[in-house]
Design a protein around this motif. Structure first.
Motif, PDB file in Angstrom:
ATOM      1  N   GLN A  58       0.842  -1.191   0.000  1.00  0.00           N
ATOM      2  CA  GLN A  58       0.000   0.000   0.000  1.00  0.00           C
ATOM      3  C   GLN A  58       0.884   1.250   0.000  1.00  0.00           C
ATOM      4  OE1 GLN A  58      -2.320  -0.516   3.560  1.00  0.00           O
ATOM      5  NE2 GLN A  58      -3.720  -1.937   2.579  1.00  0.00           N
ATOM      6  N   PRO A  59       0.327   2.395  -0.361  1.00  0.00           N
ATOM      7  CA  PRO A  59       1.139   3.614  -0.374  1.00  0.00           C
ATOM      8  C   PRO A  59       1.810   3.927   0.969  1.00  0.00           C
ATOM      9  CG  PRO A  59      -0.924   3.993  -1.526  1.00  0.00           C
ATOM     10  CD  PRO A  59      -1.014   2.621  -0.898  1.00  0.00           C
ATOM     11  N   ASN A  60       1.141   3.636   2.091  1.00  0.00           N
ATOM     12  CA  ASN A  60       1.716   3.934   3.409  1.00  0.00           C
ATOM     13  C   ASN A  60       2.628   2.828   3.927  1.00  0.00           C
ATOM     14  OD1 ASN A  60       0.443   6.388   3.537  1.00  0.00           O
ATOM     15  ND2 ASN A  60      -1.221   5.680   4.824  1.00  0.00           N
ATOM     16  N   SER A  61       2.784   1.754   3.190  1.00  0.00           N
ATOM     17  CA  SER A  61       3.595   0.622   3.668  1.00  0.00           C
ATOM     18  C   SER A  61       4.993   1.025   4.123  1.00  0.00           C
ATOM     19  CB  SER A  61       3.684  -0.463   2.594  1.00  0.00           C
ATOM     20  OG  SER A  61       2.414  -1.017   2.351  1.00  0.00           O
ATOM     21  N   PRO A  62       5.721   1.856   3.360  1.00  0.00           N
ATOM     22  CA  PRO A  62       7.081   2.211   3.791  1.00  0.00           C
ATOM     23  C   PRO A  62       7.127   3.014   5.094  1.00  0.00           C
ATOM     24  CG  PRO A  62       6.756   2.748   1.470  1.00  0.00           C
ATOM     25  CD  PRO A  62       5.413   2.381   2.035  1.00  0.00           C
ATOM     26  N   LEU A  63       6.009   3.609   5.486  1.00  0.00           N
ATOM     27  CA  LEU A  63       5.969   4.430   6.699  1.00  0.00           C
ATOM     28  C   LEU A  63       5.689   3.608   7.954  1.00  0.00           C
ATOM     29  CD1 LEU A  63       3.801   7.345   5.276  1.00  0.00           C
ATOM     30  CD2 LEU A  63       6.295   7.173   5.374  1.00  0.00           C
ATOM     31  N   ARG A  64       5.243   2.375   7.770  1.00  0.00           N
ATOM     32  CA  ARG A  64       4.811   1.554   8.900  1.00  0.00           C
ATOM     33  C   ARG A  64       5.962   0.786   9.532  1.00  0.00           C
ATOM     34  NH1 ARG A  64      -0.005  -0.303   5.216  1.00  0.00           N
ATOM     35  NH2 ARG A  64      -1.461   1.391   5.613  1.00  0.00           N
ATOM     36  N   LYS A  65       5.991   0.812  10.856  1.00  0.00           N
ATOM     37  CA  LYS A  65       6.954   0.013  11.608  1.00  0.00           C
ATOM     38  C   LYS A  65       6.501  -1.434  11.529  1.00  0.00           C
ATOM     39  CE  LYS A  65       8.895   1.905  15.063  1.00  0.00           C
ATOM     40  NZ  LYS A  65       9.425   2.406  16.329  1.00  0.00           N
ATOM     41  N   ARG A  66       7.468  -2.364  11.350  1.00  0.00           N
ATOM     42  CA  ARG A  66       7.094  -3.764  11.168  1.00  0.00           C
ATOM     43  C   ARG A  66       8.125  -4.727  11.708  1.00  0.00           C
ATOM     44  NH1 ARG A  66       5.022  -4.259   6.319  1.00  0.00           N
ATOM     45  NH2 ARG A  66       4.823  -2.033   6.173  1.00  0.00           N
ATOM     46  N   ILE A  67       7.645  -5.940  11.959  1.00  0.00           N
ATOM     47  CA  ILE A  67       8.502  -7.074  12.279  1.00  0.00           C
ATOM     48  C   ILE A  67       8.281  -8.099  11.174  1.00  0.00           C
ATOM     49  CG2 ILE A  67       8.850  -9.043  13.812  1.00  0.00           C
ATOM     50  CD1 ILE A  67       8.135  -7.237  16.162  1.00  0.00           C
ATOM     51  N   VAL A  68       9.381  -8.567  10.588  1.00  0.00           N
ATOM     52  CA  VAL A  68       9.324  -9.577   9.536  1.00  0.00           C
ATOM     53  C   VAL A  68       9.942 -10.859  10.077  1.00  0.00           C
ATOM     54  CG1 VAL A  68       9.999 -10.161   7.178  1.00  0.00           C
ATOM     55  CG2 VAL A  68       9.518  -7.764   7.790  1.00  0.00           C
ATOM     56  N   LEU A  69       9.174 -11.938  10.058  1.00  0.00           N
ATOM     57  CA  LEU A  69       9.674 -13.219  10.538  1.00  0.00           C
ATOM     58  C   LEU A  69      10.593 -13.841   9.508  1.00  0.00           C
ATOM     59  CD1 LEU A  69       6.909 -12.749  12.124  1.00  0.00           C
ATOM     60  CD2 LEU A  69       7.082 -15.179  12.581  1.00  0.00           C
ATOM     61  N   THR A  70      11.713 -14.393   9.990  1.00  0.00           N
ATOM     62  CA  THR A  70      12.684 -15.030   9.111  1.00  0.00           C
ATOM     63  C   THR A  70      13.506 -16.031   9.900  1.00  0.00           C
ATOM     64  OG1 THR A  70      14.536 -14.661   7.612  1.00  0.00           O
ATOM     65  CG2 THR A  70      14.348 -13.144   9.471  1.00  0.00           C
ATOM     66  N   ALA A  75      18.307 -14.341  16.069  1.00  0.00           N
ATOM     67  CA  ALA A  75      17.291 -13.916  17.037  1.00  0.00           C
ATOM     68  C   ALA A  75      16.499 -12.714  16.525  1.00  0.00           C
ATOM     69  CB  ALA A  75      17.942 -13.619  18.381  1.00  0.00           C
ATOM     70  N   VAL A  76      17.061 -11.514  16.710  1.00  0.00           N
ATOM     71  CA  VAL A  76      16.393 -10.285  16.298  1.00  0.00           C
ATOM     72  C   VAL A  76      17.454  -9.273  15.884  1.00  0.00           C
ATOM     73  CG1 VAL A  76      16.249  -9.374  18.651  1.00  0.00           C
ATOM     74  CG2 VAL A  76      14.577  -8.653  16.966  1.00  0.00           C
ATOM     75  N   THR A  77      17.172  -8.541  14.827  1.00  0.00           N
ATOM     76  CA  THR A  77      18.114  -7.540  14.342  1.00  0.00           C
ATOM     77  C   THR A  77      17.373  -6.533  13.462  1.00  0.00           C
ATOM     78  OG1 THR A  77      20.281  -7.216  13.309  1.00  0.00           O
ATOM     79  CG2 THR A  77      18.805  -8.776  12.226  1.00  0.00           C
ATOM     80  N   TRP A  88      12.972 -10.926  12.780  1.00  0.00           N
ATOM     81  CA  TRP A  88      12.802 -11.728  13.993  1.00  0.00           C
ATOM     82  C   TRP A  88      12.733 -13.204  13.650  1.00  0.00           C
ATOM     83  CZ3 TRP A  88       7.461 -13.191  15.932  1.00  0.00           C
ATOM     84  CH2 TRP A  88       7.539 -13.944  17.109  1.00  0.00           C
ATOM     85  N   ASN A  89      13.552 -13.979  14.348  1.00  0.00           N
ATOM     86  CA  ASN A  89      13.484 -15.435  14.277  1.00  0.00           C
ATOM     87  C   ASN A  89      12.846 -15.904  15.580  1.00  0.00           C
ATOM     88  OD1 ASN A  89      13.852 -18.201  14.352  1.00  0.00           O
ATOM     89  ND2 ASN A  89      15.917 -18.128  13.503  1.00  0.00           N
ATOM     90  N   PRO A  90      11.608 -16.419  15.524  1.00  0.00           N
ATOM     91  CA  PRO A  90      10.923 -16.846  16.746  1.00  0.00           C
ATOM     92  C   PRO A  90      11.636 -17.959  17.504  1.00  0.00           C
ATOM     93  CG  PRO A  90       9.390 -16.725  14.904  1.00  0.00           C
ATOM     94  CD  PRO A  90      10.767 -16.536  14.345  1.00  0.00           C
TER      95      PRO A  90
END
Length: 185
Positions: A58-70, A75-77, A88-90
Motif C-alpha cells: 500500500q502507499p503507506n507501507s514504507p511508513l509503517r513500523k514492522r517485524i518480519v519473521l525469518t 534472534a532479532v536484528t 525476527w526469528n521466533p
C-alpha cells in the motif's frame, strides 16, 4: 493485561484460502471495501507483523513500523533493507523481545500473515478480523491457517477461544463481509 493489543487481519475465499496455488493473492480476492477497512486498520496500528512472503503493498507501507519473521538470522536484528523493519526469528527470541527491539511497548499490533504467522498467534489474539469473499473459490489455494481446509477458519478461531461478533458488510454486491472474532475473558 498487556499494553500491546494483538489483532489479526485476513480475507479468505469461500474455501478458506488467502492465496492461489502460486501463493499469490489473486485479483478476485481483492475488493475495495476490504482494502479500505484493512488500510485504515494498518494506518492506526503501532506495528505490523508478517512473514517474508506477506506484505500489504500500500502507499503507506514504507511508513509503517514492522517485524518480519525469518529463519535467516539467529534472534532479532534491524532489517538492513528497511529502516522501519525488524527481522525476527521466533526460535531465537521471544515476541516481546522483538517488539522491544522494534521500540513498540504499547498499542495495536496487526498480524497480517502468512498462514504460519497467523498460527503462531492463535492463542494470543485479542481480536481477529476475518474478511470473507463467499463467491470466490480458490481450488488448491494456500489456506489462511494451519488446519484449513480440514476445518473452516471459523472452527479454528473458535477452537482457540475466540467468539464471533456481528459481521459488517464491506461489499454488498460481492457479499464480502468482515467478522470480528474476539477473545472473551
Amino acid at each position: 493485561m498487556s499494553a500491546r493489543r494483538i489483532e489479526g487481519y485476513v480475507i479468505v475465499s469461500a474455501d478458506g484460502m488467502l492465496a492461489n496455488a502460486a501463493h499469490v493473492m489473486p485479483d478476485q480476492l481483492k475488493f475495495e471495501g476490504d482494502k479500505q477497512f484493512f488500510t485504515a486498520a494498518l494506518d492506526h496500528a503501532a506495528l505490523i507483523v508478517h512473514g517474508r512472503q506477506s506484505h500489504e503493498d500500500q502507499p503507506n507501507s514504507p511508513l509503517r513500523k514492522r517485524i518480519v519473521l525469518t529463519r535467516s538470522i539467529v534472534a532479532v536484528t534491524a532489517d538492513p533493507s528497511n529502516p522501519r523493519a525488524t527481522l525476527w526469528n521466533p526460535e531465537g527470541a521471544s515476541f516481546e523481545a522483538a517488539c522491544d527491539f522494534a521500540g513498540v511497548r504499547s498499542g495495536t499490533i496487526a498480524i497480517i500473515g502468512g498462514p504460519d504467522v497467523f498460527g503462531m498467534f492463535m492463542d494470543r489474539y485479542d481480536t481477529f478480523w476475518l474478511s470473507q469473499a463467499p463467491l470466490v473459490r480458490l481450488p488448491d489455494g494456500e489456506p489462511c491457517f494451519p488446519g484449513v481446509p480440514q476445518h473452516s477458519p471459523q472452527e479454528i478461531l473458535a477452537a482457540h477461544g475466540l467468539t464471533a461478533g456481528e459481521p459488517q458488510i464491506l461489499d454488498r454486491g460481492n457479499a464480502v463481509s468482515v467478522t470480528p472474532w474476539r477473545r472473551v475473558t
